[in-house]
Design a protein around this motif. Structure first.
Motif, PDB file in Angstrom:
ATOM      1  N   UNK A  26       0.881  -1.095  -0.154  1.00 46.06           N
ATOM      2  CA  UNK A  26      -0.127  -0.065   0.077  1.00 46.06           C
ATOM      3  C   UNK A  26       0.880   1.376  -0.126  1.00 46.06           C
ATOM      4  N   UNK A  27       1.646   1.265   0.980  1.00 46.18           N
ATOM      5  CA  UNK A  27       2.806   2.507   0.993  1.00 46.18           C
ATOM      6  C   UNK A  27       3.523   2.701  -0.338  1.00 46.18           C
ATOM      7  N   UNK A  28       4.079   1.682  -0.942  1.00 44.13           N
ATOM      8  CA  UNK A  28       4.839   1.815  -2.164  1.00 44.13           C
ATOM      9  C   UNK A  28       3.874   2.241  -3.273  1.00 44.13           C
ATOM     10  N   UNK A  29       2.647   1.844  -3.316  1.00 47.86           N
ATOM     11  CA  UNK A  29       1.609   2.079  -4.205  1.00 47.86           C
ATOM     12  C   UNK A  29       1.339   3.680  -4.052  1.00 47.86           C
ATOM     13  N   UNK A  30       1.122   4.214  -2.691  1.00 51.75           N
ATOM     14  CA  UNK A  30       1.032   5.635  -2.472  1.00 51.75           C
ATOM     15  C   UNK A  30       2.307   6.428  -3.158  1.00 51.75           C
ATOM     16  N   UNK A  31       3.250   5.901  -2.693  1.00 50.15           N
ATOM     17  CA  UNK A  31       4.706   6.793  -3.071  1.00 50.15           C
ATOM     18  C   UNK A  31       4.720   6.829  -4.617  1.00 50.15           C
ATOM     19  N   UNK A  32       4.380   5.716  -5.390  1.00 53.33           N
ATOM     20  CA  UNK A  32       4.680   5.832  -6.808  1.00 53.33           C
ATOM     21  C   UNK A  32       3.603   6.746  -7.517  1.00 53.33           C
ATOM     22  N   UNK A  33       2.497   6.927  -6.712  1.00 53.34           N
ATOM     23  CA  UNK A  33       1.563   7.881  -7.438  1.00 53.34           C
ATOM     24  C   UNK A  33       1.585   9.153  -6.592  1.00 53.34           C
ATOM     25  N   UNK A  34       2.494   9.525  -5.896  1.00 56.34           N
ATOM     26  CA  UNK A  34       2.612  10.857  -5.015  1.00 56.34           C
ATOM     27  C   UNK A  34       1.277  11.018  -4.284  1.00 56.34           C
ATOM     28  N   UNK A  35       0.627  10.175  -3.716  1.00 54.20           N
ATOM     29  CA  UNK A  35      -0.478  10.341  -2.955  1.00 54.20           C
ATOM     30  C   UNK A  35       0.009  10.564  -1.508  1.00 54.20           C
ATOM     31  N   UNK A  36      -0.906  11.248  -0.660  1.00 51.17           N
ATOM     32  CA  UNK A  36      -0.502  11.643   0.778  1.00 51.17           C
ATOM     33  C   UNK A  36      -0.369  10.497   1.556  1.00 51.17           C
TER      34      UNK A  36
END
Length: 472
Positions: free
Chosen positions: A267-277
């Motif tokens: 989940x956190x890697x997905x967030x990082x890759x998509x520049x999400x908070x």
């Protein structure tokens, strides 16, 4: 010339000969039984017994069982000081249990069991009710499960268990500590406590504490350590939601491997890759605050990633002089800038590998995105000695090797207080070592004056280390 002067060894008393034989393995000591009638049974009387079924001395299980039975029978009622047993698959409980019971009955103080999981699933409870044991070690990894219920080990100072299950959860842990009132060193690996929800370790006696928890898909809710006299702490676990009490007043050396669950990582890697908070999913800040007096610290690559997502603020490590960072190509160095800024007395920095995930959020720790950074985490870093381990190990072709050289160059340019860099390059080819040394010689003038650089290959031997390069 009398007979004793011709044969000094044979003139020694039996108790002294037994003391000499105790420095050998039982297998080696048994070979002396061939010397003469006097030596035939002497090896069985030594206070330290070491039995290894993997030894070439025993051709099959039957011969090994007969050998151990014979030695223990020859000893009679003599006290056993140390008993070490190593045996793999193919042995039965009824073979091993009597051996353990025998040495416990004869006052063994140091018991080490390295046995297969197929041999015994639950070890006999009498192992944990001995009045004579001072040191107890049970393994290996994925070996027999140790199910702790009632514990009474009044003299035990060292306890090392590889696979542990507490039948009563947190209550069982408290029983373990209360049943070992003088315990100074506790090491529990493959510890299954994820389903408890909370755990508390409280002891005023412990000096060394190792807790390595088995991988699971749950995060503990609360973990506490009230261990004011612990000087060495090794901890591996999923990140907890809370660390309500942490007492490490005497801590000197710590190794931390806190990780997220696989779902959390995804989940956190997905967030990082998509520049999400990003969302804080655990509380690593409390853990860091609890160990911030440490002098020597090791952080795994999982810890680096966990700090990036689970740490709101990095405390100041005023006493930290030696920091080791483990790198991984799937994990970035985003958490390093704040960490280095908060280590005002750091002298030695060690990297286990330099290849890491490229990111634009590393401050000026590296330039893996090719950006010029204005952060001062390196330029204000007090580090004098830089060690780079496993250099070249994760390199996949010339590109990765060039990345390593760029990072080293960056360190030289930014770290103003550097006095020495030692690079441990992973190669068994001398020409590779020479090439690395040549590339380092080509680096431009650096900001730190009189910085010495050495390249060493352990596999080639220290005698083939590259010459020291001096920048001034």
């Amino acid at each position: 010339m009398d007979a004793c002067s011709e044969d000094v060894i044979n003139c020694l008393p039996d108790n002294l000969l037994c003391q000499i034989l105790s420095n050998l393995s039982t297998k080696e000591a048994a070979l002396t039984s061939l010397l003469s009638k006097r030596w035939r049974y002497l090896f069985a009387l030594v206070p330290n017994l070491d039995f290894d079924s993997f030894s070439s001395l025993h051709q099959d299980h039957t011969s090994f069982i007969d050998f151990v039975d014979r030695v223990l029978k020859l000893r009679g009622e003599d006290r056993v000081n140390r008993f070490t047993l190593k045996c793999g698959d193919g042995f039965e409980d009824e073979d091993v249990y009597p051996w353990i019971s025998n040495v416990l009955r004869h006052g063994v103080s140091d018991l080490s069991l390295h046995v297969s999981s197929s041999l015994v699933y639950w070890l006999p409870s009498k192992v944990f009710a001995s009045k004579t044991l001072v040191r107890l070690k049970i393994g290996p990894e994925n070996g027999p499960k140790v199910k702790l219920k009632n514990v009474c080990l009044p003299r035990l100072k060292t306890l090392i268990l590889d696979s542990v299950v507490f039948g009563e959860g947190e209550i069982g842990f408290a029983k373990l500590l209360s049943g070992c009132p003088v315990l100074e060193e506790l090491s529990l690996c493959n510890l299954e406590w994820g389903y408890w929800g909370s755990c508390s370790v409280a002891s005023k006696i412990l000096k060394r504490l190792t807790l390595c928890c088995a991988d699971c898909d749950e995060n503990p809710k609360r973990v506490s350590f009230d261990t004011p006299n612990v000087v060495y702490f090794k901890y591996s676990d999923n990140i907890a939601q809370k660390y309500p009490k942490l007492n490490f007043d005497s801590l000197v050396n710590a190794s931390i491997d806190i990780r997220m669950t696989n779902d959390q990582k995804a989940n956190v890697r997905y967030v990082t890759d998509h520049d999400e908070e990003r969302e804080i999913i655990g509380n690593a800040t409390e853990l860091l605050m609890g160990i911030c007096n440490v002098k020597i610290l090791y952080l795994s690559y999982d810890t680096l990633e966990t700090l990036n997502f689970c740490c709101e603020a990095t405390p100041v490590f005023n006493n930290l002089t030696h920091l080791t960072i483990e790198s991984n190509q799937e994990v970035g160095w985003e958490s390093l800038p704040n960490l280095l800024k908060n280590c005002p007395n750091l002298e030695t920095l060690v990297f286990q590998g330099l290849i890491h995930k490229a990111t634009d959020k590393c401050g000026d720790v590296c330039l893996c995105k090719g950006l010029q950074k204005s952060s001062s985490s390196l330029s204000h870093c007090p580090v004098k000695f830089l060690r780079i381990l496993k250099s070249g190990e994760a390199c996949d072709g010339d590109d990765d090797m060039n990345i390593e050289m760029e990072i080293i160059k960056h360190f030289l340019e930014k770290m103003l207080n550097l006095e020495q860099i030692i690079i441990y390059y992973n190669t068994s080819i001398k020409d590779d070592l020479i090439e690395v040394s040549r590339q380092l010689q080509m680096l431009p003038q650096v900001a730190s004056s009189k910085c010495k650089i050495q390249v060493i290959s352990d596999s080639l031997g220290s005698s083939l280390m590259a010459p020291c390069l001096l920048y001034q």
